[in-house]
Design a protein around this motif. Structure first.
Motif, PDB file in Angstrom:
ATOM      1  N   ASN A   6      51.181  42.605  11.409  1.00  9.63           N
ATOM      2  CA  ASN A   6      49.832  42.894  11.035  1.00  9.63           C
ATOM      3  C   ASN A   6      49.285  41.385  10.721  1.00  9.63           C
ATOM      4  OD1 ASN A   6      49.753  45.558  10.646  1.00  9.63           O
ATOM      5  ND2 ASN A   6      51.073  45.358   8.754  1.00  9.63           N
ATOM      6  N   SER A   7      48.036  41.109  10.923  1.00 10.37           N
ATOM      7  CA  SER A   7      47.305  39.943  10.448  1.00 10.37           C
ATOM      8  C   SER A   7      46.011  40.245  10.074  1.00 10.37           C
ATOM      9  CB  SER A   7      47.443  38.981  11.873  1.00 10.37           C
ATOM     10  OG  SER A   7      46.926  37.601  11.320  1.00 10.37           O
ATOM     11  N   CYS A   8      44.948  39.196   9.960  1.00  9.37           N
ATOM     12  CA  CYS A   8      43.638  39.323   9.519  1.00  9.37           C
ATOM     13  C   CYS A   8      42.715  38.621  10.191  1.00  9.37           C
ATOM     14  CB  CYS A   8      43.521  39.053   7.999  1.00  9.37           C
ATOM     15  SG  CYS A   8      43.801  40.416   7.006  1.00  9.37           S
ATOM     16  N   GLY A  15      37.208  40.314   5.506  1.00  8.25           N
ATOM     17  CA  GLY A  15      38.452  40.303   6.069  1.00  8.25           C
ATOM     18  C   GLY A  15      38.640  41.770   6.484  1.00  8.25           C
ATOM     19  N   TYR A  16      39.289  41.728   7.694  1.00  6.07           N
ATOM     20  CA  TYR A  16      39.771  43.247   8.202  1.00  6.07           C
ATOM     21  C   TYR A  16      40.955  42.824   8.873  1.00  6.07           C
ATOM     22  CZ  TYR A  16      37.975  41.842  12.750  1.00  6.07           C
ATOM     23  OH  TYR A  16      37.907  41.121  13.950  1.00  6.07           O
ATOM     24  N   ILE A  17      41.794  44.000   8.891  1.00  2.66           N
ATOM     25  CA  ILE A  17      43.213  44.077   9.439  1.00  2.66           C
ATOM     26  C   ILE A  17      43.237  43.819  10.946  1.00  2.66           C
ATOM     27  CG2 ILE A  17      45.587  45.201   9.620  1.00  2.66           C
ATOM     28  CD1 ILE A  17      44.704  43.929   6.841  1.00  2.66           C
ATOM     29  N   ILE A 104      51.294  40.940   6.050  1.00  5.78           N
ATOM     30  CA  ILE A 104      50.431  40.334   6.601  1.00  5.78           C
ATOM     31  C   ILE A 104      50.860  38.620   6.886  1.00  5.78           C
ATOM     32  CG2 ILE A 104      47.803  39.217   6.441  1.00  5.78           C
ATOM     33  CD1 ILE A 104      47.054  42.132   5.805  1.00  5.78           C
ATOM     34  N   MET A 124      40.783  37.464   3.360  1.00  2.00           N
ATOM     35  CA  MET A 124      41.742  38.097   4.110  1.00  2.00           C
ATOM     36  C   MET A 124      42.743  38.827   2.986  1.00  2.00           C
ATOM     37  SD  MET A 124      42.621  35.480   7.084  1.00  2.00           S
ATOM     38  CE  MET A 124      41.243  34.982   8.187  1.00  2.00           C
ATOM     39  N   ALA A 127      41.462  42.131   1.874  1.00  5.64           N
ATOM     40  CA  ALA A 127      41.595  42.948   2.719  1.00  5.64           C
ATOM     41  C   ALA A 127      42.854  43.490   2.718  1.00  5.64           C
ATOM     42  CB  ALA A 127      41.127  42.414   4.227  1.00  5.64           C
ATOM     43  N   ALA A 128      43.888  42.724   2.673  1.00  3.90           N
ATOM     44  CA  ALA A 128      45.289  43.087   2.350  1.00  3.90           C
ATOM     45  C   ALA A 128      45.452  44.136   1.157  1.00  3.90           C
ATOM     46  CB  ALA A 128      46.334  41.885   2.276  1.00  3.90           C
TER      47      ALA A 128
END
Length: 512
Positions: A6-8, A15-17, A104, A124, A127-128
């Motif tokens: 997982n990142s962003c 932010g979104y995954i 993430i 980000m 978002a997490a």
């Protein structure tokens, strides 16, 4: 072997995954990145390859395909160096991370495997949290910014080796925390104070009203009368920023790469003062990959435009819609991006090219046509968006030599805070933070006028030929003046003072 990390990424100010999927198979050694990557993302393959080798790992001689999902959104920046590297190490069985789905990973890698800071860490991290991912690994320099978000575990790493040791369980990174209450509630020292300003009592009063209600204000006066000096001190009397407002502002600064070092969160209202040569795109926001402009960087604070008529006409007029709506939307092929722009616009200008039209101390040398041409650089619709218009006269020598201290910013701010607290209580649960944000429907609910106030307003409206927008703004300003008086109802003298702040356009723009 397929691995997922997982990142962003960033879209607008949110932010979104992004899931970094890696497939490794036999074939001609290569690495292809798909999922709408920009040039910076495509170049990560060289940084990743060098970082893996220089950290003592083996770069697999395989056919590697990296997919950044969702594939329909444009990915930009160097955020994905770390997750791509981790995914490759997992696929090549050099890293065993059983709980990788709970993490993430964000970060740019240098060729020796060092972690470089990136922009946009705060949105980000948010978002997490929204996606219930409880751990996030970021570059060490970004860790305090991410730690502002409560409810997730933040780990700051200095290099790739530290990340691998942490994920494998060999040597855990230390969790980063921030005492946000202590930082956020620490007293702010303002370098400039209203106590330094000699005279200008009426201008100070107008600025106090503007600060109390979040109103736009324009100052007109001769050169050297103190317009810029007054504007720069406005931030010292603004009400303290709330934590939710601070998060909004910090997100914008984080994405723009303007968050000061060692500053996890912006704790004072922003003050932006761009030069008059600024372009429309730079002031509103935009670009191939849209970024927030000056009006968004001034969100919840002040945008000060000095020498207002010297700005390009298209730059000035580009502010009309974001000022009215409180946001600015940029449309691109990759999608539309919305940036907030709830700011106080403060402008200052001379009344003519030489600067002395209407001044009692010096004679204006401009011809009537030149004066009209200069003033017409500010359009009627733009002028209408200023709730308060004030004239700043030249300071008299007797006021300059006086040893009497003016009222300090701290005392003015106390009154402003009281008025804002009244407004916050009145509009509780309505997502309204100041009187300036009231809609036409809200005016009927929160700003009822008695018959005397209505009669006064009707007479002035017909005599001055005011617009419907000016009518609404007079009522909003009167509501703020009443709040400063701690008055539950708007009185005729509140209306009278608000009207006084709308008369200068008739003096300068329509009487030449």
């Amino acid at each position: 072997m397929i691995s997922k990390v997982n990142s962003c990424a960033i879209s607008g100010i949110d932010g979104y995954i992004v899931t970094v999927e890696t497939d490794m198979s036999n074939g001609i050694p290569s690495m292809d990145i798909v999922g709408l990557p920009d040039a910076a993302v495509k170049e990560s393959k060289e940084r990743v390859k060098a970082a893996i080798k220089n950290c003592g790992f083996s770069y697999p001689q395989k056919k590697i395909i990296i997919n950044l999902a969702p594939a329909h959104t444009k990915k930009e920046g160097a955020y994905f160096d770390l997750p791509i590297t981790a995914a490759i190490l997992i696929s090549s069985a050099q890293l065993e991370a059983n709980d990788i789905e709970d993490y993430i990973l964000i970060g740019e890698l240098s060729l020796d495997g060092g972690m470089r800071s990136v922009n946009g860490i705060l949105p980000m991290a948010l978002a997490a949290k929204e996606n219930k991912i409880k751990n996030i690994i970021v570059p060490f320099d970004n860790a305090f910014e991410a730690a502002v978000v409560d409810g997730i575990n933040v780990f700051g790493a200095k290099n790739l080796t530290e990340v691998v040791r942490h994920l494998s369980g060999e040597e855990r990174l230390e969790k980063v925390t921030v005492d946000i209450d202590a930082f956020f509630n620490d007293k702010i020292e303002f370098g400039e104070d209203f106590a330094d300003v000699k005279g200008q009592a009426s201008a100070k009063r107008a600025l106090e009203v503007a600060a109390a209600g979040g109103h736009n204000l324009i100052m007109i006066g001769a050169p050297g009368s103190g317009k810029t000096m007054l504007a720069k001190r406005l931030v010292s009397i603004l009400p303290a920023i709330t934590f939710s407002e601070a998060l909004e502002v910090t997100k914008i600064y984080s994405i723009a790469g303007k968050l000061p070092p060692n500053t996890p969160i912006i704790k004072s209202r922003p003050f932006r003062s761009p030069h008059h040569t600024i372009s429309p795109q730079a002031i509103t926001g935009g670009g191939a990959v849209p970024k927030p402009g000056e009006i968004s960087l001034a969100h919840r604070g002040v945008l000060f435009l000095d020498e207002f008529p010297e700005f390009r006409k298209e730059t000035i007029d580009s502010l009309r819609q974001p000022l009215e709506d409180g946001y600015f939307t940029v449309g691109r092929v990759a999608g539309s991006f919305t940036f907030p722009s709830e700011t106080m616009l403060i402008a200052s200008m001379n009344p003519c090219k030489c600067g002395y039209y209407g001044d009692a101390s010096r004679k204006c040398t401009c011809l009537p046509g030149q004066i009209q041409k200069y003033l017409n650089k500010i359009s009627g619709p733009m002028l209408d968006r200023f709730d308060i218009h004030i004239e700043v006269p030249t300071v008299k020598y007797s006021e300059l030599e006086s040893s009497e201290k003016s009222e300090s910013s701290e005392k003015i701010r106390e009154r402003v805070n009281k008025a804002r607290n009244i407004q916050l209580e009145r509009y509780k649960g309505k997502n309204i933070f100041s009187n300036a944000a009231l809609s036409a429907a809200d005016l009927e609910v929160y700003c009822p006028l008695d018959s005397e106030c209505k009669t006064l307003l009707r007479n002035v409206f017909e005599k001055l030929g005011l617009s419907a927008r000016a009518h609404s703004r007079i009522i909003k300003v009167a509501r703020t003046i009443a709040d400063l008086d701690a008055s539950e109802n708007i009185k005729p003298y509140h209306i009278a003072e608000a009207i006084r702040y709308r008369s200068l356009d008739k003096k300068f723009w329509f009487n030449n």
